[in-house]
Design a protein around this motif. Structure first.
Motif, PDB file in Angstrom:
ATOM      1  N   GLN A  53     -42.488 -36.474  37.827  1.00 12.23           N
ATOM      2  CA  GLN A  53     -43.468 -35.391  37.751  1.00 12.23           C
ATOM      3  C   GLN A  53     -42.888 -34.075  38.269  1.00 12.23           C
ATOM      4  O   GLN A  53     -43.064 -33.015  37.652  1.00 12.23           O
ATOM      5  N   LEU A  54     -42.177 -34.134  39.400  1.00 13.14           N
ATOM      6  CA  LEU A  54     -41.647 -32.905  39.997  1.00 13.14           C
ATOM      7  C   LEU A  54     -40.469 -32.361  39.193  1.00 13.14           C
ATOM      8  O   LEU A  54     -40.326 -31.138  39.045  1.00 13.14           O
ATOM      9  N   LYS A  56     -39.989 -32.623  36.036  1.00  9.46           N
ATOM     10  CA  LYS A  56     -40.551 -32.001  34.839  1.00  9.46           C
ATOM     11  C   LYS A  56     -41.205 -30.665  35.175  1.00  9.46           C
ATOM     12  O   LYS A  56     -41.084 -29.685  34.422  1.00  9.46           O
ATOM     13  N   LYS A  57     -41.856 -30.602  36.340  1.00  8.92           N
ATOM     14  CA  LYS A  57     -42.557 -29.381  36.740  1.00  8.92           C
ATOM     15  C   LYS A  57     -41.605 -28.239  37.046  1.00  8.92           C
ATOM     16  O   LYS A  57     -41.854 -27.085  36.672  1.00  8.92           O
ATOM     17  N   TYR A  58     -40.480 -28.539  37.741  1.00 12.29           N
ATOM     18  CA  TYR A  58     -39.577 -27.486  38.201  1.00 12.29           C
ATOM     19  C   TYR A  58     -38.300 -27.376  37.367  1.00 12.29           C
ATOM     20  O   TYR A  58     -37.365 -26.696  37.769  1.00 12.29           O
ATOM     21  N   HIS A  59     -38.253 -28.065  36.225  1.00 11.07           N
ATOM     22  CA  HIS A  59     -37.059 -27.954  35.390  1.00 11.07           C
ATOM     23  C   HIS A  59     -36.851 -26.482  35.003  1.00 11.07           C
ATOM     24  O   HIS A  59     -37.793 -25.811  34.549  1.00 11.07           O
ATOM     25  N   ALA A  62     -38.290 -25.260  31.782  1.00 10.16           N
ATOM     26  CA  ALA A  62     -39.736 -25.358  31.617  1.00 10.16           C
ATOM     27  C   ALA A  62     -40.487 -24.472  32.597  1.00 10.16           C
ATOM     28  O   ALA A  62     -41.649 -24.144  32.379  1.00 10.16           O
ATOM     29  N   ASN A  63     -39.872 -24.104  33.700  1.00 12.63           N
ATOM     30  CA  ASN A  63     -40.527 -23.305  34.743  1.00 12.63           C
ATOM     31  C   ASN A  63     -39.693 -22.049  34.987  1.00 12.63           C
ATOM     32  O   ASN A  63     -38.535 -22.112  35.396  1.00 12.63           O
ATOM     33  N   GLU A  65     -40.395 -19.626  37.161  1.00 11.94           N
ATOM     34  CA  GLU A  65     -40.558 -19.032  38.483  1.00 11.94           C
ATOM     35  C   GLU A  65     -39.201 -18.881  39.159  1.00 11.94           C
ATOM     36  O   GLU A  65     -38.260 -19.644  38.904  1.00 11.94           O
ATOM     37  N   ALA A  68     -37.898 -21.955  41.028  1.00 12.30           N
ATOM     38  CA  ALA A  68     -37.983 -23.233  40.323  1.00 12.30           C
ATOM     39  C   ALA A  68     -36.658 -23.982  40.382  1.00 12.30           C
ATOM     40  O   ALA A  68     -36.623 -25.192  40.627  1.00 12.30           O
ATOM     41  N   ARG A  71     -36.058 -25.492  43.851  1.00 14.52           N
ATOM     42  CA  ARG A  71     -36.924 -26.652  44.062  1.00 14.52           C
ATOM     43  C   ARG A  71     -36.439 -27.846  43.231  1.00 14.52           C
ATOM     44  O   ARG A  71     -36.491 -28.990  43.678  1.00 14.52           O
TER      45      ARG A  71
END
Length: 442
Positions: A53-54, A56-59, A62-63, A65, A68, A71
């Protein structure tokens, strides 16, 4: 059969690279469990799920920010340590995966996590794309659609409503879904029968474009072929799927509702979900949430059933039997004399079957004494005589003295009264009503 053409199906960008290392001077002060958001006694499956999950979120692709990428590195570092039992044991004991404090990998101290060995597997499952190492390792492996990697299709959630007794006894019903499936005419290739895909000239069939970002070697799907590694001319595209190789298909499938199913029960049908949008791999699962309509007769609590029983006051006083419904049909239940309104009876094994078990719950009967709303003249006379006997005074409809009957000697009447007083209330009540019924029959 209804078929729907999917919209644009493109691969999600992936990150990969040769073995690389990063340095962290404060590694010992990091809490890898906090980074992944798991407890210290978390199982490997829980750690892996949190990492998926993490990551995928901070790839980085894809992110967007600013933090990112940092992280993402921390998440990878934490997973690299906690997913290895020996490293995890060392980390739990010494606060680091390398208790000797030695230099690792390329001579840089600290967080030496080597490459994306299993990272490629994980990201390919999460993003459905091919993640290749810089050394020409994994990837699509040449021309042809979806070659060289596997992925897993998405799960489908659905719901079905069943009647109370169907849930208790078990039943079979149908449900309609529209999963993603491979296009049948083209076999999921996107090209007409007999047509051939051409190797992409931009990526030379790898399906990947590589660039450097902040010291990382990052790969993303080739913009020319959208990561396919090959292209199809418009005239050679399959008309059924518009060259996508995937369509939505309307299906009606039977579902077995197990006995004892309750409201909110979740049924899993393996492999009945979507096929992967890209790549070859197993379809996802179908999860069906069961909704049970309430019964108009029973109340349910888990596997136990509750039912309110109304009975005449004469049955409560004298005892007898009443007929009550159960989930298996009507049964006769004995009522003991002197039963009070609100008393409860338990019928063992007359409840609902437990899921995946031969055991059953119980049925509970709440006894309610029902009083007549009106009386005939004869019934009223009998009740008044009963009242007079209990209270020791003349009946309401009678006049005159309440003394002993003239045909009974005083000593005999007194002896009878003393004998009656020695009995319990319900025993006397039962005798009196029985005597009154005998008199009324004469």
């Amino acid at each position: 059969m209804d078929i729907y053409i999917l919209g644009r199906l493109s691969a999600v960008h992936g990150i990969s690279g040769h073995s690389f290392h990063t340095t962290s001077a404060s590694r010992a002060s990091k809490d890898y469990y906090d980074i992944l958001g798991v407890k210290r006694d978390a199982s490997q499956s829980e750690i892996k799920k949190a990492y998926y999950q993490l990551a995928k979120k901070y790839h980085p692709d894809a992110n967007k920010e600013t933090d990112a990428k940092e992280r993402f590195i921390k998440v990878q570092e934490a997973y690299d340590t906690l997913s290895d039992e020996s490293k995890r044991k060392s980390y739990d004991q010494f606060g680091t995966a390398d208790p000797t404090g030695g230099m690792g990998g390329d001579g840089m101290g600290g967080a030496g996590f080597s490459g994306f060995g299993n990272m490629e597997d994980i990201l390919s499952q999460m993003f459905g794309g091919g993640f290749a190492g810089m050394g020409g390792g994994r990837g699509r492996g040449g021309p042809g659609r979806n070659r060289g990697f596997t992925s897993v299709g998405e799960d489908i959630d659905a719901s079905v409503t069943v009647a109370f007794m169907d849930a208790v006894k078990g039943s079979r019903t149908n449900i309609t879904i529209t999963p993603i499936v491979k296009c049948e005419p083209c076999g999921g290739q996107g090209a007409k029968k007999g047509a051939r895909r051409q190797t992409c000239k931009t990526c030379n069939g790898t399906g990947q474009a590589t660039f450097t970002m902040g010291g990382f070697h990052v790969q993303q799907p080739c913009p020319a072929c959208e990561g396919e590694g090959s292209t199809i001319s418009r005239k050679d595209m399959c008309s059924s799927c518009d060259g996508k190789g995937r369509v939505r298909e309307r299906k009606t499938i039977p579902i077995d509702i197990p006995p004892g199913c309750d409201n909110g029960t979740r049924i899993r049908l393996q492999g009945m979900g979507d096929v992967p949008v890209e790549g070859d791999g197993p379809a996802g699962d179908l999860y069906i949430r069961v909704r049970v309509t309430p019964s108009k007769t029973f109340r349910r609590k888990g596997t136990d059933v509750y039912y309110d029983v109304e009975m005449p006051f004469t049955t409560a006083i004298l005892g007898g039997s009443v007929r009550v419904p159960t989930v298996d049909g009507d049964v006769e239940v004995k009522i003991r004399p002197g039963t009070q309104s609100g008393d409860e009876l338990r019928l063992r094994g007359k409840g609902i079957p437990k899921l995946n078990s031969g055991a059953r719950g119980d049925q509970y009967l709440s006894l309610q004494v029902k009083l007549p709303s009106s009386l005939s003249a004869k019934q009223r006379e009998l009740i008044e005589q009963f009242e007079a006997d209990v209270l020791g005074r003349p009946a309401r409809s009678e006049s005159g003295s309440s003394g002993p009957a003239p045909d009974a000697p005083p000593n005999e009447q007194d002896a009878k009264a003393d004998k009656d007083k020695s009995k319990g209330f319900f025993s006397r009540l039962k005798d009196d009503i029985g005597n009154l019924k005998k008199k009324s029959d004469k």
